[in-house]
Motif scaffolding. Structure first.
Motif, PDB file in Angstrom:
ATOM      1  N   ASN A  61      24.683-106.160  20.514  1.00  0.00           N
ATOM      2  CA  ASN A  61      23.465-105.290  20.360  1.00  0.00           C
ATOM      3  C   ASN A  61      22.441-106.079  20.304  1.00  0.00           C
ATOM      4  O   ASN A  61      22.364-107.156  20.062  1.00  0.00           O
ATOM      5  N   ASP A  62      21.136-105.451  20.810  1.00  0.00           N
ATOM      6  CA  ASP A  62      19.936-106.002  20.744  1.00  0.00           C
ATOM      7  C   ASP A  62      18.725-104.984  20.371  1.00  0.00           C
ATOM      8  O   ASP A  62      18.591-104.466  21.483  1.00  0.00           O
ATOM      9  N   GLU A  63      18.303-105.192  19.330  1.00  0.00           N
ATOM     10  CA  GLU A  63      17.158-104.236  18.956  1.00  0.00           C
ATOM     11  C   GLU A  63      15.958-104.236  20.015  1.00  0.00           C
ATOM     12  O   GLU A  63      15.216-103.158  19.907  1.00  0.00           O
ATOM     13  N   SER A  64      15.846-105.269  20.745  1.00  0.00           N
ATOM     14  CA  SER A  64      14.596-105.396  21.585  1.00  0.00           C
ATOM     15  C   SER A  64      14.781-104.580  22.714  1.00  0.00           C
ATOM     16  O   SER A  64      13.861-104.303  23.618  1.00  0.00           O
ATOM     17  N   ARG A  65      16.084-104.010  23.084  1.00  0.00           N
ATOM     18  CA  ARG A  65      16.343-103.292  24.297  1.00  0.00           C
ATOM     19  C   ARG A  65      16.385-101.952  24.195  1.00  0.00           C
ATOM     20  O   ARG A  65      17.198-101.285  24.841  1.00  0.00           O
ATOM     21  N   HIS A  66      15.389-101.180  23.303  1.00  0.00           N
ATOM     22  CA  HIS A  66      15.349 -99.677  23.176  1.00  0.00           C
ATOM     23  C   HIS A  66      14.088 -99.518  23.982  1.00  0.00           C
ATOM     24  O   HIS A  66      12.911 -99.574  23.691  1.00  0.00           O
ATOM     25  N   PHE A  67      14.177 -98.990  25.286  1.00  0.00           N
ATOM     26  CA  PHE A  67      13.488 -98.922  26.404  1.00  0.00           C
ATOM     27  C   PHE A  67      12.663 -97.649  26.344  1.00  0.00           C
ATOM     28  O   PHE A  67      11.437 -97.577  27.019  1.00  0.00           O
ATOM     29  N   ALA A  68      13.253 -96.590  25.733  1.00  0.00           N
ATOM     30  CA  ALA A  68      12.516 -95.305  25.781  1.00  0.00           C
ATOM     31  C   ALA A  68      10.929 -95.412  25.118  1.00  0.00           C
ATOM     32  O   ALA A  68      10.251 -94.842  25.587  1.00  0.00           O
ATOM     33  N   LYS A  69      11.125 -96.019  23.779  1.00  0.00           N
ATOM     34  CA  LYS A  69       9.850 -96.111  23.160  1.00  0.00           C
ATOM     35  C   LYS A  69       9.127 -97.170  23.937  1.00  0.00           C
ATOM     36  O   LYS A  69       7.447 -96.868  23.904  1.00  0.00           O
ATOM     37  N   GLN A  70       9.591 -98.446  24.535  1.00  0.00           N
ATOM     38  CA  GLN A  70       8.578 -98.908  25.177  1.00  0.00           C
ATOM     39  C   GLN A  70       7.870 -98.401  26.678  1.00  0.00           C
ATOM     40  O   GLN A  70       6.905 -98.345  26.651  1.00  0.00           O
ATOM     41  N   LEU A  71       9.005 -97.469  27.071  1.00  0.00           N
ATOM     42  CA  LEU A  71       8.487 -96.792  28.335  1.00  0.00           C
ATOM     43  C   LEU A  71       7.191 -95.766  27.737  1.00  0.00           C
ATOM     44  O   LEU A  71       6.069 -95.511  28.539  1.00  0.00           O
ATOM     45  N   GLU A  72       7.329 -95.063  26.744  1.00  0.00           N
ATOM     46  CA  GLU A  72       6.550 -94.020  26.175  1.00  0.00           C
ATOM     47  C   GLU A  72       5.144 -94.804  25.906  1.00  0.00           C
ATOM     48  O   GLU A  72       4.070 -94.069  26.324  1.00  0.00           O
ATOM     49  N   LYS A  73       4.971 -96.147  25.350  1.00  0.00           N
ATOM     50  CA  LYS A  73       3.895 -96.785  25.101  1.00  0.00           C
ATOM     51  C   LYS A  73       3.233 -97.200  26.207  1.00  0.00           C
ATOM     52  O   LYS A  73       2.069 -96.984  26.427  1.00  0.00           O
ATOM     53  N   ARG A  74       4.096 -97.845  27.361  1.00  0.00           N
ATOM     54  CA  ARG A  74       3.343 -98.005  28.562  1.00  0.00           C
ATOM     55  C   ARG A  74       2.697 -96.692  29.359  1.00  0.00           C
ATOM     56  O   ARG A  74       1.860 -96.856  29.924  1.00  0.00           O
ATOM     57  N   HIS A  75       3.482 -95.581  29.301  1.00  0.00           N
ATOM     58  CA  HIS A  75       2.986 -94.460  29.867  1.00  0.00           C
ATOM     59  C   HIS A  75       1.501 -94.137  29.060  1.00  0.00           C
ATOM     60  O   HIS A  75       0.659 -93.490  29.773  1.00  0.00           O
ATOM     61  N   GLU A  76       1.540 -94.119  27.815  1.00  0.00           N
ATOM     62  CA  GLU A  76       0.397 -93.861  27.060  1.00  0.00           C
ATOM     63  C   GLU A  76      -0.980 -94.521  27.572  1.00  0.00           C
ATOM     64  O   GLU A  76      -2.091 -94.068  27.791  1.00  0.00           O
ATOM     65  N   GLU A  77      -0.766 -95.842  27.544  1.00  0.00           N
ATOM     66  CA  GLU A  77      -1.511 -96.793  28.075  1.00  0.00           C
ATOM     67  C   GLU A  77      -1.890 -96.517  29.504  1.00  0.00           C
ATOM     68  O   GLU A  77      -3.233 -96.591  29.748  1.00  0.00           O
ATOM     69  N   LYS A  78      -1.079 -96.303  30.260  1.00  0.00           N
ATOM     70  CA  LYS A  78      -1.393 -95.952  31.876  1.00  0.00           C
ATOM     71  C   LYS A  78      -2.337 -94.628  31.809  1.00  0.00           C
ATOM     72  O   LYS A  78      -3.314 -94.623  32.664  1.00  0.00           O
ATOM     73  N   MET A  79      -2.024 -93.633  30.932  1.00  0.00           N
ATOM     74  CA  MET A  79      -2.663 -92.259  30.942  1.00  0.00           C
ATOM     75  C   MET A  79      -4.137 -92.486  30.355  1.00  0.00           C
ATOM     76  O   MET A  79      -5.092 -92.083  30.862  1.00  0.00           O
ATOM     77  N   ALA A  80      -4.164 -93.413  29.489  1.00  0.00           N
ATOM     78  CA  ALA A  80      -5.634 -93.883  28.807  1.00  0.00           C
ATOM     79  C   ALA A  80      -6.588 -94.438  29.773  1.00  0.00           C
ATOM     80  O   ALA A  80      -7.561 -93.854  29.894  1.00  0.00           O
ATOM     81  N   VAL A  81      -5.887 -95.252  30.682  1.00  0.00           N
ATOM     82  CA  VAL A  81      -6.706 -96.003  31.718  1.00  0.00           C
ATOM     83  C   VAL A  81      -7.279 -95.168  32.782  1.00  0.00           C
ATOM     84  O   VAL A  81      -8.312 -94.868  33.074  1.00  0.00           O
ATOM     85  N   LEU A  82      -6.245 -94.087  33.242  1.00  0.00           N
ATOM     86  CA  LEU A  82      -6.578 -92.969  34.189  1.00  0.00           C
ATOM     87  C   LEU A  82      -7.586 -92.317  33.625  1.00  0.00           C
ATOM     88  O   LEU A  82      -8.672 -91.618  34.415  1.00  0.00           O
ATOM     89  N   LYS A  83      -7.477 -91.418  32.527  1.00  0.00           N
ATOM     90  CA  LYS A  83      -8.496 -90.710  32.046  1.00  0.00           C
ATOM     91  C   LYS A  83      -9.967 -91.197  31.880  1.00  0.00           C
ATOM     92  O   LYS A  83     -10.701 -90.526  32.046  1.00  0.00           O
TER      93      LYS A  83
END
Length: 461
Positions: free
Chosen positions: A268-290
């Motif tokens: 197991n590797d707790e650093s490899r939960h990518f759904a939350k990381q992807l959501e954060k990256r998406h939020e940052e991208k949308m903030a820049v776009l807006k």
């Protein structure tokens, strides 16, 4: 048990000797790799084998899981009907997976099966696996036009189901890479093709699923890729797992990329939960776009968000540009979500007192009255990307040589039938493609003559 082993493999029909008739030796590295990973898969003694295939049932907004007790198929489409398959489905696994998807809000299930027969994206991996084992039941899953994150979430639901049922599960992500690697290939060449192959193989080799989930949708369409969403579902089955990826081969002699990669689970590797990381990256991208949106797009977004929440037209903002209040023009408002069109309505000639009012009216229509889509829901607002096209004068033309799909939009008309297509759209690279799409939108028959007109636009983003 749980998911015990996963892999990404291609599905070129020529790899089957009865189909290739000698040409399969041109991809001998892929064959050798297939043999290695399938022998390894059999060593895990899987009770359930999940094959994710882009050539199974596919919908734009629904992930299909094959229903029933049993399925058959053969390679008759490729001139080798003597190579056939008869597989038992793992019905309890399917039922529990559908339930897990429903609880997680994933639009997936067994509805809408148009063809129960096994597809070649499923049968080719089975052809190699069944050289080493037949002692398993099958689950067949398709892909969809939904977001990359949704495909990853389906993979997480697969892993949860395997854990719940204590099944030893092997996951096979079936999919080719780019179909546009060579000029003399069956699909031609696109500059995005080799880049796509290189990046996917790099991310798989590193187990870098965050970047595997972050591809630009238009880039992938231009690369004519096949298997990305299959790989993303597989990646979701490894969420939170420590893995050892291994690349066996990557080749593309026919202009199509074929990669073989497997993933051994080591803990197991707790650093490899990518759904939350992807959501954060998406939020940052949308903030820049807006933050970069110009006043035309800001007005469209404000109107859609207010209307979706309150079901009424907002007051006109005070800080709009003078040119938006004094000029008149046709306007198209387009909404995209996860790289897919979510609504587009416009007017090719002005119908309102000014551009600002034209934007407001068409923004409301795009989010709530486009007959191709359900009305936009409030929870979707944070994910919408907008563009506003302000149309120039419409000019009748006599010949298609006066068109350019990048510079000019086109209007085709015959009697009361009229179809319009904006310029510079992804996937539309020729005049004839532009005209055919416009004719289709107009509902014209193939033999109907059409008058042509062109127009330029100023696109605001």
């Amino acid at each position: 048990m749980s998911v015990v082993y996963t892999m990404c493999v291609p599905h070129p029909p020529l790899i089957i000797p009865e189909i290739g008739k000698g040409r399969e030796q041109e991809i001998h590295k892929t064959i050798e790799s297939y043999q290695e990973v399938m022998k390894k898969a059999a060593s895990y003694h899987p009770e359930t084998v999940i094959v994710i295939s882009p050539h199974s049932i596919m919908y734009s907004d629904y992930l299909h899981i094959s229903p029933g007790k049993h399925a058959t198929g053969n390679f008759g489409t490729f001139g080798a009907s003597q190579v056939s398959f008869s597989e038992d489905y793992d019905q309890p696994f399917v039922l529990h997976l559908v339930d897990a998807c429903e609880k997680a809000g994933i639009p997936a299930g067994t509805l809408g099966e148009r063809d129960p027969h096994l597809d070649h994206g499923t049968m080719i991996p089975l052809y190699f696996l069944e050289k080493y084992t037949h002692d398993f039941q099958l689950v067949r899953i398709g892909i969809s036009g939904l977001s990359y994150a949704t495909h990853y979430a389906l993979g997480q639901a697969i892993a949860q189901t395997a854990d719940k049922l204590k099944r030893r599960v092997v996951v096979i992500a079936s999919g080719d890479l780019s179909h546009k690697l060579k000029d003399d290939g069956p699909y031609g060449f696109a500059k995005e093709g080799p880049i796509f192959d290189q990046e996917v193989m790099q991310y798989l080799a590193a187990g870098d699923f965050l970047n595997l989930l972050s591809f630009d949708y238009d880039f992938c369409e231009n690369a004519a890729e096949c298997g990305l969403r299959s790989f993303q579902i597989m990646a979701g089955t490894l969420d939170g797992k420590k893995i050892e990826p291994h690349v066996y081969s990557h080749e593309g002699p026919f202009g199509v990329g074929y990669g073989v990669v497997d993933f051994t689970i080591t803990g197991n590797d707790e650093s490899r939960h990518f759904a939350k990381q992807l959501e954060k990256r998406h939020e940052e991208k949308m903030a820049v776009l807006k933050a970069k949106e110009d006043p035309y797009v800001k007005l469209a977004r404000y109107t859609v968000e207010y209307y979706t929440k309150h079901h009424t037209l907002p007051d006109m903002p005070e800080n709009i540009l003078d040119e938006m209040k004094t000029k008149r023009a046709g306007v198209f408002v387009s909404l995209h979500k996860d790289g897919q069109l979510r609504g587009c309505i416009g007017t090719f000639q002005p119908t309102c007192t000014c551009i600002a009012e034209e934007i407001r009216q068409n923004a409301i229509s795009a989010c709530s009255r486009d007959p191709r889509f359900d009305p936009v829901r409030e929870e979707e607002l944070k994910d919408l990307v907008y563009s506003v096209d302000v149309l120039g004068a419409v000019e009748p033309i006599e010949d298609i040589s006066q068109l350019d799909p990048v510079r000019y939009g086109v209007i085709v008309s015959h009697g009361r039938k009229r179809g319009l297509l904006l310029p510079n759209l992804p996937g539309v690279s020729t005049v004839m493609e532009q005209i055919e799409i416009a004719r289709s939108k107009a509902g014209m028959y193939d033999d109907e003559k059409a008058d042509l007109a062109r127009f330029e636009v100023v696109r605001h983003t």
